[in-house]
Design a protein around this motif. Structure first.
Motif, PDB file in Angstrom:
ATOM      1  N   GLY A  71      -1.688 -10.339   5.056  1.00  0.00           N
ATOM      2  CA  GLY A  71      -0.310 -10.072   4.678  1.00  0.00           C
ATOM      3  C   GLY A  71      -0.082  -8.611   4.301  1.00  0.00           C
ATOM      4  N   LEU A  72      -1.030  -7.745   4.647  1.00  0.00           N
ATOM      5  CA  LEU A  72      -0.951  -6.317   4.339  1.00  0.00           C
ATOM      6  C   LEU A  72      -1.372  -5.502   5.552  1.00  0.00           C
ATOM      7  CD1 LEU A  72      -2.992  -6.411   1.020  1.00  0.00           C
ATOM      8  CD2 LEU A  72      -0.521  -6.145   1.181  1.00  0.00           C
ATOM      9  N   PRO A  73      -0.813  -4.308   5.724  1.00  0.00           N
ATOM     10  CA  PRO A  73      -1.298  -3.443   6.802  1.00  0.00           C
ATOM     11  C   PRO A  73      -2.681  -2.911   6.445  1.00  0.00           C
ATOM     12  CG  PRO A  73       0.435  -2.344   5.575  1.00  0.00           C
ATOM     13  CD  PRO A  73       0.329  -3.732   5.032  1.00  0.00           C
ATOM     14  N   LEU A  74      -3.582  -2.841   7.418  1.00  0.00           N
ATOM     15  CA  LEU A  74      -4.936  -2.335   7.176  1.00  0.00           C
ATOM     16  C   LEU A  74      -4.950  -0.829   6.966  1.00  0.00           C
ATOM     17  CD1 LEU A  74      -6.993  -4.375   9.781  1.00  0.00           C
ATOM     18  CD2 LEU A  74      -6.836  -4.739   7.319  1.00  0.00           C
ATOM     19  N   PHE A  75      -4.177  -0.120   7.767  1.00  0.00           N
ATOM     20  CA  PHE A  75      -4.111   1.336   7.688  1.00  0.00           C
ATOM     21  C   PHE A  75      -2.642   1.743   7.612  1.00  0.00           C
ATOM     22  CE2 PHE A  75      -7.900   0.269  10.210  1.00  0.00           C
ATOM     23  CZ  PHE A  75      -8.879   0.815   9.389  1.00  0.00           C
TER      24      PHE A  75
END
Length: 77
Positions: free
Chosen positions: A14-18
């Motif tokens: 649920g979060l962007p990795l970069f």
């Protein structure tokens, strides 16, 4: 494959990795975490010269990430 793996991880977490604020910022984040891509990948990349400096050491190509100033000079002027 890389993109698919990132998308699956981002959907799972649920979060962007970069979470980069620009193309350069995103490449810098990836390089900071994973290191410079292998030379053969940089050789094949269409835009590698936008983000990486190429030097020859002992007849082999060696890449390093450009500074933000170098990137801005190449891409915007």
């Amino acid at each position: 494959m890389w993109s698919l793996g990132c998308i699956i991880a981002e959907l799972f977490l649920g979060l962007p990795l970069f979470p980069g604020s620009s193309q350069y910022n995103q490449v810098k984040r990836i390089v900071d975490m994973l290191g410079i891509p292998p030379s053969y990948m940089c050789e094949k990349g269409k835009h590698s010269s936008d983000f990486f400096n190429k030097e020859h050491v002992n007849g082999r190509p060696v890449y390093s990430l450009k500074t933000m100033e170098q990137y801005m000079t190449v891409c915007y002027y």
